[in-house]
Design a protein around this motif. Sequence first.
Motif, PDB file in Angstrom:
ATOM      1  N   ASN A   5     147.381  24.252 -56.622  1.00 38.70           N
ATOM      2  CA  ASN A   5     148.829  24.277 -56.424  1.00 38.70           C
ATOM      3  C   ASN A   5     149.599  23.861 -57.663  1.00 38.70           C
ATOM      4  N   ASN A   6     148.935  23.193 -58.595  1.00 37.51           N
ATOM      5  CA  ASN A   6     149.621  22.691 -59.788  1.00 37.51           C
ATOM      6  C   ASN A   6     149.318  23.518 -61.035  1.00 37.51           C
ATOM      7  N   GLY A   7     148.647  24.637 -60.876  1.00 38.74           N
ATOM      8  CA  GLY A   7     148.310  25.443 -62.033  1.00 38.74           C
ATOM      9  C   GLY A   7     146.835  25.801 -62.015  1.00 38.74           C
ATOM     10  N   PHE A   8     146.256  26.008 -63.179  1.00 40.68           N
ATOM     11  CA  PHE A   8     144.855  26.398 -63.268  1.00 40.68           C
ATOM     12  C   PHE A   8     143.972  25.189 -63.538  1.00 40.68           C
ATOM     13  N   GLU A   9     142.955  25.031 -62.726  1.00 39.66           N
ATOM     14  CA  GLU A   9     142.015  23.925 -62.855  1.00 39.66           C
ATOM     15  C   GLU A   9     140.627  24.506 -63.015  1.00 39.66           C
ATOM     16  N   PRO A  10     140.027  24.378 -64.196  1.00 43.66           N
ATOM     17  CA  PRO A  10     138.735  25.034 -64.428  1.00 43.66           C
ATOM     18  C   PRO A  10     137.591  24.300 -63.748  1.00 43.66           C
ATOM     19  N   ASN A  11     136.576  25.042 -63.380  1.00 42.14           N
ATOM     20  CA  ASN A  11     135.315  24.403 -63.011  1.00 42.14           C
ATOM     21  C   ASN A  11     134.152  25.020 -63.795  1.00 42.14           C
ATOM     22  N   ARG A  12     134.453  26.054 -64.619  1.00 42.54           N
ATOM     23  CA  ARG A  12     133.438  26.645 -65.492  1.00 42.54           C
ATOM     24  C   ARG A  12     134.056  26.872 -66.870  1.00 42.54           C
ATOM     25  N   LEU A  13     133.448  26.322 -67.891  1.00 40.16           N
ATOM     26  CA  LEU A  13     134.021  26.417 -69.231  1.00 40.16           C
ATOM     27  C   LEU A  13     132.899  26.530 -70.265  1.00 40.16           C
ATOM     28  N   TRP A  14     132.924  27.625 -71.029  1.00 37.70           N
ATOM     29  CA  TRP A  14     131.951  27.857 -72.105  1.00 37.70           C
ATOM     30  C   TRP A  14     132.642  27.673 -73.444  1.00 37.70           C
ATOM     31  N   LEU A  15     132.270  26.631 -74.190  1.00 34.47           N
ATOM     32  CA  LEU A  15     132.823  26.357 -75.516  1.00 34.47           C
ATOM     33  C   LEU A  15     131.716  26.360 -76.564  1.00 34.47           C
ATOM     34  N   ASN A  16     130.595  26.980 -76.227  1.00 32.61           N
ATOM     35  CA  ASN A  16     129.460  26.977 -77.133  1.00 32.61           C
ATOM     36  C   ASN A  16     129.636  28.004 -78.248  1.00 32.61           C
ATOM     37  N   SER A  29     138.148  15.329 -69.398  1.00 30.63           N
ATOM     38  CA  SER A  29     137.631  14.949 -68.083  1.00 30.63           C
ATOM     39  C   SER A  29     138.650  15.222 -66.985  1.00 30.63           C
ATOM     40  N   ASN A  30     139.924  15.074 -67.318  1.00 30.90           N
ATOM     41  CA  ASN A  30     140.972  15.217 -66.304  1.00 30.90           C
ATOM     42  C   ASN A  30     141.250  16.666 -65.946  1.00 30.90           C
ATOM     43  N   GLN A  31     140.685  17.604 -66.704  1.00 32.28           N
ATOM     44  CA  GLN A  31     140.990  19.010 -66.478  1.00 32.28           C
ATOM     45  C   GLN A  31     140.058  19.656 -65.450  1.00 32.28           C
ATOM     46  N   PHE A  32     139.002  18.946 -65.072  1.00 32.35           N
ATOM     47  CA  PHE A  32     138.023  19.533 -64.164  1.00 32.35           C
ATOM     48  C   PHE A  32     138.216  19.021 -62.746  1.00 32.35           C
ATOM     49  N   GLY A  33     138.162  19.944 -61.773  1.00 31.08           N
ATOM     50  CA  GLY A  33     138.164  19.579 -60.363  1.00 31.08           C
ATOM     51  C   GLY A  33     136.800  19.888 -59.789  1.00 31.08           C
ATOM     52  N   CYS A  34     135.956  18.883 -59.649  1.00 34.01           N
ATOM     53  CA  CYS A  34     134.573  19.085 -59.212  1.00 34.01           C
ATOM     54  C   CYS A  34     134.319  18.343 -57.913  1.00 34.01           C
ATOM     55  N   SER A  35     133.364  18.831 -57.148  1.00 33.97           N
ATOM     56  CA  SER A  35     132.946  18.177 -55.917  1.00 33.97           C
ATOM     57  C   SER A  35     131.542  18.655 -55.584  1.00 33.97           C
ATOM     58  N   ASN A  36     130.974  18.112 -54.516  1.00 33.01           N
ATOM     59  CA  ASN A  36     129.649  18.550 -54.088  1.00 33.01           C
ATOM     60  C   ASN A  36     129.633  20.024 -53.725  1.00 33.01           C
ATOM     61  N   THR A  37     130.750  20.513 -53.201  1.00 28.38           N
ATOM     62  CA  THR A  37     130.829  21.918 -52.802  1.00 28.38           C
ATOM     63  C   THR A  37     131.382  22.801 -53.916  1.00 28.38           C
ATOM     64  N   LYS A  61     131.842  13.374 -63.450  1.00 24.40           N
ATOM     65  CA  LYS A  61     132.119  14.588 -62.688  1.00 24.40           C
ATOM     66  C   LYS A  61     130.825  15.130 -62.089  1.00 24.40           C
ATOM     67  N   ASN A  62     130.988  16.023 -61.132  1.00 22.44           N
ATOM     68  CA  ASN A  62     129.817  16.604 -60.469  1.00 22.44           C
ATOM     69  C   ASN A  62     129.437  17.888 -61.176  1.00 22.44           C
ATOM     70  N   PHE A  63     128.662  17.761 -62.288  1.00 20.70           N
ATOM     71  CA  PHE A  63     128.281  18.926 -63.068  1.00 20.70           C
ATOM     72  C   PHE A  63     126.935  19.474 -62.608  1.00 20.70           C
ATOM     73  N   ASP A  64     126.927  20.755 -62.286  1.00 24.80           N
ATOM     74  CA  ASP A  64     125.673  21.436 -62.009  1.00 24.80           C
ATOM     75  C   ASP A  64     124.959  21.737 -63.330  1.00 24.80           C
ATOM     76  N   ASN A  65     125.770  22.071 -64.370  1.00 22.53           N
ATOM     77  CA  ASN A  65     125.235  22.300 -65.711  1.00 22.53           C
ATOM     78  C   ASN A  65     126.191  21.695 -66.736  1.00 22.53           C
ATOM     79  N   LEU A  66     125.660  20.846 -67.594  1.00 19.86           N
ATOM     80  CA  LEU A  66     126.426  20.250 -68.685  1.00 19.86           C
ATOM     81  C   LEU A  66     125.545  20.286 -69.921  1.00 19.86           C
ATOM     82  N   GLY A  67     125.891  21.152 -70.862  1.00 21.23           N
ATOM     83  CA  GLY A  67     125.055  21.354 -72.033  1.00 21.23           C
ATOM     84  C   GLY A  67     125.764  21.065 -73.333  1.00 21.23           C
ATOM     85  N   ALA A  68     125.023  20.536 -74.303  1.00 22.80           N
ATOM     86  CA  ALA A  68     125.544  20.281 -75.644  1.00 22.80           C
ATOM     87  C   ALA A  68     124.342  20.113 -76.566  1.00 22.80           C
ATOM     88  N   ASP A  69     124.599  19.749 -77.823  1.00 17.06           N
ATOM     89  CA  ASP A  69     123.507  19.536 -78.770  1.00 17.06           C
ATOM     90  C   ASP A  69     123.005  18.092 -78.694  1.00 17.06           C
TER      91      ASP A  69
END
Length: 221
Positions: A5-16, A29-37, A61-69
């Motif tokens: 309702n407040n705009g776009f809230e990402p849950n998938r982001l590729w910055l690689n 951290s504040n830009q992600f809306g994550c939950s178990n579902t 946050k509830n990350f299913d995948n969180l990747g970095a170097d």
Amino acid sequence: LLNNNNGFEPNRLWLNGNRFSGGIPSALSNQFGCSNTRPCWLYLEGNPSLTGRIPNGLCQKNFDNLGADEEQCSGSCCTCTGLDCGNFGEEGYPVFPEPAAPPPGFAICFSGNSQVQVEGHKGSIQMRDLKLGDRVQVSDSNKYEPIYSFGHYSQDTVAEFLKITTAGSRSSLELSANHMVVMNDGRTIPASMIQKGDLLQAAVTDTAAAKVVKIQKVQRK
């Protein structure tokens, strides 16, 4: 990106595979809306100049995948590291050519002496002192947004800027000649076209238009 309702809230982001530099801003951290579902995906690997570890706020946050170097994932909460995240083929990370050196006198945007308002900071600070993650004022309605990268930054290059002083202002605007400036009537024109006596749009809505009283050419880093 998923719309709330407040705009776009990402849950998938590729910055690689980019050329981001500096640390990962905690404000991300504040830009992600994550939950178990609704788990999140975030990939940061392949950024050769990225420094520091994954912020604790992201780990909460509830990350299913969180990747970095390796540097970002050391002692952190990554679910995969580097090429093991599977976002690159056998050729590995992209190879970036070194950026060309700017020509003498080249300038774009603002000088390091230009000042901005930073959220939570009393008064204004010089742009040379800004850091990734700082939240700067971007509109006349006290709206602040975080800095996520510096498009043009050099501590050594000296270039020519226009120093525009307005009546009653405690600081001047220093910017490149081709940078666009908003006039009081809503038009945007290159800074090189501004003349003494012109009225610029003020940064605060309850402030009268800013009248240009002096224009100089200055050399700055």
